[in-house]
Design a protein around this motif. Structure first.
Motif, PDB file in Angstrom:
ATOM      1  N   PRO A  11       1.310  -6.132  -2.214  1.00  0.00           N
ATOM      2  CA  PRO A  11       2.012  -6.498  -0.984  1.00  0.00           C
ATOM      3  C   PRO A  11       3.441  -5.960  -0.895  1.00  0.00           C
ATOM      4  N   ALA A  12       4.169  -5.983  -1.986  1.00  0.00           N
ATOM      5  CA  ALA A  12       5.564  -5.524  -1.959  1.00  0.00           C
ATOM      6  C   ALA A  12       5.693  -4.024  -1.712  1.00  0.00           C
ATOM      7  N   SER A  13       4.625  -3.280  -1.863  1.00  0.00           N
ATOM      8  CA  SER A  13       4.673  -1.819  -1.716  1.00  0.00           C
ATOM      9  C   SER A  13       3.936  -1.304  -0.484  1.00  0.00           C
ATOM     10  N   ARG A  14       3.417  -2.194   0.341  1.00  0.00           N
ATOM     11  CA  ARG A  14       2.568  -1.765   1.457  1.00  0.00           C
ATOM     12  C   ARG A  14       3.291  -0.926   2.497  1.00  0.00           C
ATOM     13  N   ASP A  48       5.840   0.990   1.782  1.00  0.00           N
ATOM     14  CA  ASP A  48       6.233   2.233   1.109  1.00  0.00           C
ATOM     15  C   ASP A  48       5.236   3.366   1.318  1.00  0.00           C
ATOM     16  N   VAL A  49       3.944   3.045   1.402  1.00  0.00           N
ATOM     17  CA  VAL A  49       2.941   4.108   1.523  1.00  0.00           C
ATOM     18  C   VAL A  49       3.024   4.819   2.870  1.00  0.00           C
ATOM     19  N   PHE A  50       3.754   4.226   3.832  1.00  0.00           N
ATOM     20  CA  PHE A  50       3.891   4.821   5.151  1.00  0.00           C
ATOM     21  C   PHE A  50       5.229   5.530   5.337  1.00  0.00           C
ATOM     22  N   SER A  51       6.034   5.648   4.279  1.00  0.00           N
ATOM     23  CA  SER A  51       7.324   6.343   4.398  1.00  0.00           C
ATOM     24  C   SER A  51       7.413   7.460   3.365  1.00  0.00           C
ATOM     25  N   LYS A  52       8.098   8.532   3.733  1.00  0.00           N
ATOM     26  CA  LYS A  52       8.267   9.657   2.812  1.00  0.00           C
ATOM     27  C   LYS A  52       8.996   9.215   1.550  1.00  0.00           C
ATOM     28  N   GLN A  53      10.048   8.412   1.731  1.00  0.00           N
ATOM     29  CA  GLN A  53      10.826   7.956   0.591  1.00  0.00           C
ATOM     30  C   GLN A  53       9.991   7.063  -0.324  1.00  0.00           C
ATOM     31  N   GLY A  54       9.187   6.185   0.262  1.00  0.00           N
ATOM     32  CA  GLY A  54       8.336   5.302  -0.525  1.00  0.00           C
ATOM     33  C   GLY A  54       7.296   6.066  -1.319  1.00  0.00           C
ATOM     34  N   MET A 102      -0.326   4.284  -9.262  1.00  0.00           N
ATOM     35  CA  MET A 102      -1.694   4.703  -8.969  1.00  0.00           C
ATOM     36  C   MET A 102      -1.960   4.897  -7.478  1.00  0.00           C
ATOM     37  N   TYR A 103      -1.210   4.217  -6.618  1.00  0.00           N
ATOM     38  CA  TYR A 103      -1.508   4.272  -5.196  1.00  0.00           C
ATOM     39  C   TYR A 103      -0.724   5.343  -4.454  1.00  0.00           C
ATOM     40  N   GLY A 128       1.198   5.445  20.847  1.00  0.00           N
ATOM     41  CA  GLY A 128       1.204   4.022  21.180  1.00  0.00           C
ATOM     42  C   GLY A 128       0.326   3.174  20.285  1.00  0.00           C
ATOM     43  N   GLY A 129      -0.102   3.706  19.154  1.00  0.00           N
ATOM     44  CA  GLY A 129      -0.959   2.972  18.233  1.00  0.00           C
ATOM     45  C   GLY A 129      -0.196   2.484  17.016  1.00  0.00           C
ATOM     46  N   SER A 130      -0.933   1.995  16.032  1.00  0.00           N
ATOM     47  CA  SER A 130      -0.304   1.482  14.810  1.00  0.00           C
ATOM     48  C   SER A 130      -1.280   1.533  13.646  1.00  0.00           C
ATOM     49  N   ILE A 131      -0.721   1.439  12.448  1.00  0.00           N
ATOM     50  CA  ILE A 131      -1.521   1.336  11.227  1.00  0.00           C
ATOM     51  C   ILE A 131      -0.777   0.423  10.269  1.00  0.00           C
ATOM     52  N   ARG A 132      -1.524  -0.418   9.573  1.00  0.00           N
ATOM     53  CA  ARG A 132      -0.924  -1.307   8.589  1.00  0.00           C
ATOM     54  C   ARG A 132      -1.976  -1.667   7.552  1.00  0.00           C
ATOM     55  N   ILE A 133      -1.502  -2.227   6.448  1.00  0.00           N
ATOM     56  CA  ILE A 133      -2.399  -2.751   5.424  1.00  0.00           C
ATOM     57  C   ILE A 133      -2.402  -4.262   5.601  1.00  0.00           C
TER      58      ILE A 133
END
Length: 93
Positions: free
Chosen positions: A28-31, A33-39, A49-50, A67-72
């Motif tokens: 959860p604390a890293s979710r 991050d996977v959507f940002s270049k820096q993360g 691993m992820y 106009g859409g979105s993505i999340r974990i």
């Protein structure tokens, strides 16, 4: 031997797509991050691993531009492993 499950649900003005997998869990604390270049760069440096490269970064950019979105989500993936991603896209006119 990884598996994915894709599901669709119609909402009033959108389509929601769920993508579940039974691979490595993104904590959860890293979710975000996977959507940002820096993360992603940080995850790669720390050999997490992820770390998934920039694919999820570009997915979010493309979806938001339309106009859409993505999340974990908080839902576990298949067989109680992995994660579930939720993608929402506008319905075509």
């Amino acid at each position: 031997d990884g598996s994915i499950l894709i599901s669709f649900r119609n909402l009033p003005d959108r389509v929601m797509i769920g993508i579940s997998h039974n691979g490595t869990v993104i904590p959860p604390a890293s979710r975000e991050d996977v959507f940002s270049k820096q993360g992603q760069a940080k995850a790669w440096e720390e050999k997490r691993m992820y770390a998934a490269g920039l694919a999820l970064v570009y997915c979010r950019l493309a979806l938001e531009a339309q106009g859409g979105s993505i999340r974990i989500t908080d839902l576990r993936g298949l067989e109680g492993k992995g994660n579930t991603f939720e993608v929402q896209v506008k319905e075509a006119p």
